[in-house]
Scaffold this active site. Sequence first.
Site, short mmCIF file in Angstrom:
data_model
loop_
_atom_site.label_atom_id
_atom_site.label_comp_id
_atom_site.label_asym_id
_atom_site.label_seq_id
_atom_site.Cartn_x
_atom_site.Cartn_y
_atom_site.Cartn_z
N ASN A 180 0.84 -1.22 0.00
CA ASN A 180 0.00 0.00 0.00
C ASN A 180 0.87 1.26 0.00
OD1 ASN A 180 0.10 -1.60 2.33
ND2 ASN A 180 -2.06 -1.31 2.76
N CYS A 181 2.03 1.16 0.65
CA CYS A 181 2.89 2.35 0.77
C CYS A 181 3.43 2.78 -0.60
CB CYS A 181 4.05 2.07 1.71
SG CYS A 181 3.49 1.40 3.29
N PRO A 195 -10.01 -14.41 24.88
CA PRO A 195 -8.70 -15.10 24.94
C PRO A 195 -8.33 -15.87 23.68
CG PRO A 195 -10.30 -16.14 26.41
CD PRO A 195 -10.94 -14.89 25.91
N ILE A 201 -8.87 -14.60 20.56
CA ILE A 201 -8.82 -13.68 19.42
C ILE A 201 -7.72 -12.63 19.63
CG2 ILE A 201 -10.12 -12.05 17.98
CD1 ILE A 201 -12.69 -13.39 18.86
N ALA A 221 -5.60 -9.24 17.70
CA ALA A 221 -5.83 -8.22 16.67
C ALA A 221 -4.56 -7.38 16.52
CB ALA A 221 -7.01 -7.33 17.05
P1 FAD Z 1 -3.92 -3.40 5.72
O1 FAD Z 1 -2.52 -3.52 5.25
O2 FAD Z 1 -4.74 -2.32 5.17
O3 FAD Z 1 -4.64 -4.77 5.49
C1 FAD Z 1 -5.96 -4.98 5.88
C2 FAD Z 1 -6.64 -5.89 4.87
O4 FAD Z 1 -7.76 -6.47 5.49
C3 FAD Z 1 -7.16 -5.14 3.66
O5 FAD Z 1 -6.56 -5.61 2.48
C4 FAD Z 1 -8.66 -5.41 3.68
O6 FAD Z 1 -9.18 -5.64 2.39
C5 FAD Z 1 -8.76 -6.66 4.52
N1 FAD Z 1 -10.04 -6.77 5.23
C6 FAD Z 1 -10.68 -5.84 5.97
N2 FAD Z 1 -11.80 -6.32 6.50
C7 FAD Z 1 -11.89 -7.61 6.08
C8 FAD Z 1 -12.84 -8.63 6.29
N3 FAD Z 1 -13.91 -8.45 7.05
N4 FAD Z 1 -12.62 -9.82 5.70
C9 FAD Z 1 -11.52 -10.03 4.94
N5 FAD Z 1 -10.59 -9.09 4.71
C10 FAD Z 1 -10.77 -7.90 5.28
N6 FAD Z 1 2.77 3.26 6.42
C11 FAD Z 1 4.07 3.50 6.65
O7 FAD Z 1 4.58 3.14 7.71
N7 FAD Z 1 4.84 4.13 5.70
C12 FAD Z 1 4.33 4.53 4.52
O8 FAD Z 1 5.04 5.09 3.67
C13 FAD Z 1 2.95 4.32 4.27
N8 FAD Z 1 2.40 4.73 3.11
C14 FAD Z 1 1.07 4.45 2.89
C15 FAD Z 1 0.50 4.87 1.69
C16 FAD Z 1 -0.82 4.61 1.42
C17 FAD Z 1 -1.44 5.08 0.14
C18 FAD Z 1 -1.60 3.89 2.37
C19 FAD Z 1 -3.04 3.57 2.07
C20 FAD Z 1 -1.05 3.47 3.56
C21 FAD Z 1 0.28 3.75 3.84
N9 FAD Z 1 0.88 3.37 5.04
C22 FAD Z 1 2.20 3.64 5.27
C23 FAD Z 1 0.10 2.71 6.09
C24 FAD Z 1 0.27 1.18 6.04
O9 FAD Z 1 0.03 0.73 4.76
C25 FAD Z 1 -0.70 0.55 7.04
O10 FAD Z 1 -0.39 1.04 8.32
C26 FAD Z 1 -0.59 -0.97 7.04
O11 FAD Z 1 -0.86 -1.49 5.80
C27 FAD Z 1 -1.58 -1.52 8.08
O12 FAD Z 1 -1.60 -2.91 8.04
P2 FAD Z 1 -2.92 -3.71 8.40
O13 FAD Z 1 -2.61 -5.14 8.25
O14 FAD Z 1 -3.45 -3.23 9.68
O15 FAD Z 1 -3.96 -3.24 7.32
#
Ligand code: FAD
Length: 569
Positions: free
Chosen positions: A44-45, A280, A282, A284
């Site tokens: 995503n980054c 216990p 789950i 996140a």
């Molecule tokens: P995500 O990586 O978003 O993954 C969550 C996934 O869960 C998604 O793909 C979603 O489709 C899926 N999902 C949600 N609900 C459900 C469900 N009910 N069932 C099945 N699947 C589901 N961070 C940095 O540190 N440096 C950066 O340069 C940076 N640049 C970024 C640029 C952009 C454009 C974006 C959008 C984000 C950026 N970030 C950056 C932030 C970083 O990408 C996030 O902090 C990180 O991806 C979070 O990880 P995550 O696993 O929590 O969520």
Amino acid sequence: MGPKRVLIVGGVAGGASCAARLRRLDEQAEIVVFEKGPYPSFANCGLPYYIGNAISNEAKLLVATPELFRNRFNIEVRTEHEVISVNRGERKIEVKDLRDGSVCEETYDALVLSPGAVPARPPLPGIDLEGVFTLRTIPDSRAIRAWIQESGARNALVVGGGFIGLEMAENLARRGLRVAIVEMFDQVMPPLDREMAEYAYTHLLQNHVSVRLADAVVRFNGSDGRVTAAETRGGAKIPADLVILSVGVKPESRLAKDAGLELGPHGGIRVDETMRTSDPHIWAVGDAVEVRDAVTGGLNLVPLAGPANRQGRIAADAICGRPAQFRGVQATAVCGLFGLTMAMTGVSEKRLRQAKDLDYAAVYLHPNDHASYYPGASEMHLKLIFRPSDGLVLGAQGVGGQGVERRIDVISFAIQKGSTVFDLEEAELCYAPQFGMAKDPVNLAGMVAANVVRGDVSLARWNELPHCSAFLLDVREEEEFKRGAVGAAVNIPLHQLRKRLSELPKDRPIWVNCARGQRSYYAVRTLRQHGFDASNLSGGYSTWEVWYPKGLPPGEVAQAEQTPRDRAA
Ligand code: FAD
């Protein structure tokens, strides 16, 4: 009992790293990842840079495919499968196959939620017009790229000047669009203190991006269903045939909430130090959870990739019975902007003031990234925030060219280890003239701050300048002083100071500045030893320029005074 069955919701940063770590720890476990989007483990980054064409091949954004997960790790990844509910009593989830709408149930021994965050979409009139986008996924970036190409968009409006907004502003400008930013706060990059963000603001203007601060979009106008302009609270009408909404993200905690899991004060999922929720079975991780701020101890949402990845590992360790503890976050982050680097770690002065915690001091310095005699040296601007009572490092911000993020990383680690400014003074860092300085900016920051903690120098606070009754003394050379001064400061160059002490008042504080804070430090040492109540305006005239880019507010004149010699003349 058979092998453990671990189900993971969300297959990108936190979810994918958790899955891979689980497999390394437990060869027998059955691991299934559900991802509602079409791709697991994508970058995503990198999305803003894909839109800007710095990354031209979309496939490069795919860090790992379902095939790789299956073949290398024996992990099953089901894309386009949304988890729609959690039955905690029976340890089951309901999963919808988004391709045909069918729903099935899956049982778990352990469940990991890593559903990320959703971009905020304020309910403004016209928000659903074509051409108004948020950016979170590969399909989002594909849609923005297609819109630029197909609509022939010329004027882009970025709503929100934080990390994603600034990255998008740069990348859209690189695509040849005219870019405007509207930001609700009186600065871009809100995690920085306002004066440090001033460098980014100036840099945006230099790169032909127009910026409206302290204003907000109130509606979008369109024609034939397509966006054409935005109106702001301040009455501006901004032409826009492409809008990027980057006004923050909200934790995706709906599934957890519906399942009755505890949420924190900011709406994120509440977890303990092993990333376990109030249930216990789950865990996140990632953008969806609230984490402990390592500096303030408070709960916070910190949507960054590094913490999400580390939390994924910790949850895997905990599920496998290993001792693991997440240490909290300092929100260490970096953002590039047309060649300018902005990096930060720990707490900002702004946040301390909001929390009414005034046991802090801040020093500024403007060192070069490497030895000035070696070609290509560039200035960086550092702000170090610490506790004057014991020297504990609380936060740091840096803006400049090369080498900024390295210094902030070092200070980030120092904060994590509970270090003091004395540790920064002594930090042993690598040096050769093309990379740094024998006294590295990190050492210098430690030294400047340690002078304060040891009581060798006291600091005047820049924010108090407009209302202060101090005598302002500028110890730069006359030629430098003629180019501009701090408020109505009086100029006595450092080399004349000892001979002109009689011109200075003993009955009121003296605030001293020079160009960057070094000569004024020498002056303060001299003055204090002659019985004057002298303090240093840290960072000098360079810092004044960002604190008060338009001079002091009208009606506020800091010390419109003359020295006795001026008065006599
Ligand atoms: P995500 O990586 O978003 O993954 C969550 C996934 O869960 C998604 O793909 C979603 O489709 C899926 N999902 C949600 N609900 C459900 C469900 N009910 N069932 C099945 N699947 C589901 N961070 C940095 O540190 N440096 C950066 O340069 C940076 N640049 C970024 C640029 C952009 C454009 C974006 C959008 C984000 C950026 N970030 C950056 C932030 C970083 O990408 C996030 O902090 C990180 O991806 C979070 O990880 P995550 O696993 O929590 O969520």
